[in-house]
Design an enzyme around this catalytic site. Structure first.
Site, PDB file in Angstrom:
ATOM      1  N   SER A  74     -15.607  25.073  37.112  1.00 49.12           N
ATOM      2  CA  SER A  74     -16.589  24.344  35.907  1.00 49.12           C
ATOM      3  C   SER A  74     -17.289  25.915  35.236  1.00 49.12           C
ATOM      4  O   SER A  74     -17.339  26.977  36.008  1.00 49.12           O
ATOM      5  CB  SER A  74     -17.737  23.736  36.590  1.00 49.12           C
ATOM      6  N   TYR A 113     -24.399  22.175  42.971  1.00 45.97           N
ATOM      7  CA  TYR A 113     -23.040  21.762  42.415  1.00 45.97           C
ATOM      8  C   TYR A 113     -22.381  22.999  41.936  1.00 45.97           C
ATOM      9  O   TYR A 113     -21.011  23.341  42.130  1.00 45.97           O
ATOM     10  CB  TYR A 113     -23.428  21.072  41.100  1.00 45.97           C
TER      11      TYR A 113
END
Length: 286
Positions: A177, A190
């Protein structure tokens, strides 16, 4: 105990993964161009393949000639829709309900794929979850463990299960990401897993390159999928989702899928240990 019971026991307290059918507007998963046989005769398994980026990748892989197994956690209706999409491209599709946080379930999913299709050529580690918290003290031990189980432990489990079936010319593509590069103040656990995924990708590439197995990753920016609406993003944040990118908008899953195709096929035969960045123009140190 059935797979459905197993997965139900391991579900997080939030509404994840979330139903793509419930999203408005609907994410755009449709491939944007005719296939050219770049994955002809191949078999791929995609975790988190029922919706979002995973669905778009499954559709594109099928258009390019691959039979595709998708692994999903709960949303059987979305999974069935994705299998229909795969089959509409003239390929075989298989939906497997499993939690990638369980090594046993990952082994079962890989074996089901090989039993159904006879081989395995491409592993896409895409499943992920997130739970926003502004204060690090609000991250419970259960949430921390669960986020790491899904986002990075699951990749270890899937690779361990898939490796006996992969061979020279096979490919592994992981989903990291933009938060790994930029950080995300309200996604501490995350974004930490995404940093681990990038390190895992580079290290696994070094580990497997001698076997002729390439390992790369894709680092999407803000993409319109069930992850954010069902992962705790507030209505206020959703109104401006993706507007902070240079392109001023969120991306669509079918704008990310071609990166996963490129890294899975022979177009990227001289690439391993690398990360592609479909993120709306955000400059990062890749």
């Amino acid at each position: 105990m059935t797979a459905a019971q197993d997965t139900a026991e391991m579900v997080h307290e939030d509404a994840l993964p979330g139903h793509e059918r419930q999203l408005e507007p609907k994410p755009e998963w449709q491939p944007r161009y005719p296939g050219s046989g770049r994955l002809a005769g191949k078999v791929a398994i995609i975790t988190g393949g029922d919706s979002g980026i995973g669905r778009a990748v499954a559709a594109l892989y099928a258009r390019e000639g691959a039979d595709v197994a998708i692994v999903y956690l709960l949303e059987s209706d979305d999974a069935e829709d994705t299998v229909r999409i795969i089959e509409s491209e003239g390929r075989r599709g298989l939906a497997i309900r499993a939690d990638v946080g369980s090594r046993k379930m990952c082994e079962r999913a890989v074996q089901q794929t090989v039993d159904a299709f006879g081989r395995l050529d491409v592993l896409v580690n895409n499943a992920g979850e997130q739970h926003p918290d502004e204060d690090i003290r609000d991250i419970t031990e259960e949430q921390l463990l669960r986020t790491f189980q899904t986002n990075i432990f699951g990749m270890f489990h899937m690779v361990q299960a898939a490796l006996p079936h992969l061979k020279d010319g096979s490919a592994i593509v992981n989903c990291t990401s933009v938060t790994m590069y930029q950080g995300a103040k309200d996604l501490l656990d995350y974004s930490s897993t995404k940093g681990a995924i990038t390190a895992f990708t580079r290290s696994l590439s070094e580990n497997l390159i001698g076997k002729g197995i390439r390992v790369n990753a894709v680092a999407p920016g803000p993409i319109w999928t069930p992850l954010n609406p069902f992962g705790g993003a507030t209505p206020e944040k959703l109104k401006t989702f993706g507007q902070n990118t240079p392109m001023g908008r969120p991306g669509q899953p079918n704008e990310v899928a071609p990166a996963f195709l490129f890294l899975a096929c022979q177009d990227s035969s001289y690439m391993s240990g690398q990360v592609l960045h479909p993120n709306g123009g955000t400059i990062v140190n890749g």
